[in-house]
Design an enzyme around this catalytic site. Structure first.
Site, PDB file in Angstrom:
ATOM      1  N   GLY A 162       0.839  -1.189   0.000  1.00 54.14           N
ATOM      2  CA  GLY A 162       0.000   0.000   0.000  1.00 54.14           C
ATOM      3  C   GLY A 162       0.872   1.236   0.000  1.00 54.14           C
ATOM      4  N   ARG A 246       1.591  -4.025  12.646  1.00 55.85           N
ATOM      5  CA  ARG A 246       0.932  -4.408  13.893  1.00 55.85           C
ATOM      6  C   ARG A 246       1.548  -5.722  14.382  1.00 55.85           C
ATOM      7  NH1 ARG A 246      -0.595   0.119  14.114  1.00 55.85           N
ATOM      8  NH2 ARG A 246      -2.732   0.897  14.373  1.00 55.85           N
ATOM      9  N   GLU A 275       1.060  -5.621  22.905  1.00 56.65           N
ATOM     10  CA  GLU A 275       1.407  -4.244  23.233  1.00 56.65           C
ATOM     11  C   GLU A 275       0.380  -3.613  24.179  1.00 56.65           C
ATOM     12  OE1 GLU A 275       2.036  -0.373  20.369  1.00 56.65           O
ATOM     13  OE2 GLU A 275       2.737  -2.319  19.645  1.00 56.65           O
ATOM     14  N   HIS A 296       7.014   1.403  19.527  1.00 53.12           N
ATOM     15  CA  HIS A 296       5.973   1.913  18.621  1.00 53.12           C
ATOM     16  C   HIS A 296       6.245   3.368  18.240  1.00 53.12           C
ATOM     17  CE1 HIS A 296       1.583   0.999  17.362  1.00 53.12           C
ATOM     18  NE2 HIS A 296       2.127   1.874  16.532  1.00 53.12           N
ATOM     19  N   GLY A 298       7.200   4.296  15.000  1.00 52.96           N
ATOM     20  CA  GLY A 298       7.248   4.416  13.544  1.00 52.96           C
ATOM     21  C   GLY A 298       6.704   5.713  12.980  1.00 52.96           C
TER      22      GLY A 298
END
Length: 334
Positions: A162, A246, A275, A296, A298
């Site tokens: 994507g 994820r 998480e 986390h 990113g």
């Protein structure tokens, strides 16, 4: 909206100051000044009184919670690209619209993916930690010390081509990687030609042929443990895996086993299956230099968070102006 009562907006986490200020100007907004995660009773109270709920990935807006919503709740404007934290189908059944914040995090997440892709094979964290742990002292350069692997000339397999996957592919190509990808369908021919990308309709076949795997597919029931023990066993001995999507897409127990046994050379993980809890076995592997763990991060840029907030505001304003919000999300149909 100026001539009407301001919608009551409940925001579950602390947002950038300028986003919160704009929210207060436009809406009857309740902020979370402490940034502590909202409890389930607090969320229940919120959806019984607010017109709009603005949750984040840390809030589980499941069917049981949505069933307790008051009739005034008409919009869940998620502060995030993914909506796996929201039962979109349950919301639709209650006549509640769900929106997200797409297209603003692709470049930031792709940068972090590329950073992991470079850091893990070249042992950047190990090298930095060694100097810090020894007070800056070391034995000096040696021809055979701290050897890693180059990434130029290697094959990169992207799962989910994507916006983020494509942004990663562009960066990776510049570093000399050849691009392979698995998707439900081909990307457009111009993009495929520009990236000189090879399409695999079989994930199994791609995994067996690439040197680095980068995960970018959405989290859905169909992608839970997509990288199962069986599929991890298909990967080339010595391959690397990077995940900024994820945590649940990878079977974490199986990944830990593969890293422990040396079947994979390393992994870079920005997300985790349970998480915010991180498996202690992963932490131990990180201390041994076999995996790089990030909390986390990113999409964690100032610019990205402000852009996300702007998207939330646009979705709310558009909805209460009587129009379809630009980032409406519909239930996933497989």
């Amino acid at each position: 909206m100026q001539n009407r009562k301001k919608p009551k907006v409940y925001i579950t986490r602390r947002l950038p100051d300028q986003v919160e200020t704009r929210m207060r100007e436009l809406f009857d907004a309740e902020l979370n000044i402490t940034d502590e995660r909202r409890t389930q009773p607090e969320l229940v109270a919120a959806i019984r009184s607010a017109d709009v709920l603005v949750p984040t990935v840390t809030d589980k807006i499941n069917a049981a919670l949505i069933e307790q919503a008051g009739p005034q709740l008409k919009l869940i404007a998620n502060f995030g690209n993914g909506v796996d934290n929201i039962d979109v189908e349950a919301a639709q059944k209650r006549g509640i619209t769900v929106t997200n914040t797409p297209n603003v995090l692709s470049e930031d997440t792709a940068d972090m993916t590329m950073a992991l892709m470079l850091a893990v094979p070249r042992r950047l964290i190990e090298g930095a930690s060694l100097l810090v742990g020894n007070g800056g002292s070391w034995q000096g350069w040696s021809p055979t010390w701290m050897l890693g692997n180059r990434i130029g000339g290697k094959r990169l397999g992207i799962i989910g081509m994507g916006r983020i996957g494509t942004a990663v592919a562009r960066r990776a190509k510049a570093f000399g990687l050849s691009i392979h990808y698995h998707n439900r369908r081909h990307v457009d021919p111009a993009t495929e030609e520009q990236l000189e990308a090879t399409y695999w309709d079989s994930l199994d076949q791609m995994l067996a042929r690439v040197d680095i795997v980068s995960v970018h597919c959405p989290s859905t029931p169909a992608t839970f443990h997509l990288l199962s023990a069986r599929r991890l066993n298909l990967m080339k001995p010595g391959a690397y895996i990077v995940n900024t999507a994820r945590g649940g897409i990878i079977d974490e127990d199986a990944l830990i086993k593969a890293l422990r046994e040396g079947r994979l050379s390393g992994a870079g993980l920005d997300v985790f299956e349970h998480e915010p809890a991180v498996d202690k076995k992963l932490v131990k592997l990180a201390a041994e230099g076999k995996v790089l763990l990030l909390p986390h991060m990113g999409s964690a840029t100032i610019e990205g968070r402000i852009d996300m907030g702007d998207k939330v505001i646009i979705n709310i304003r558009t909805f209460f102006d009587g129009h379809r919000p630009p980032d409406r999300v519909l239930p996933f149909r497989g």
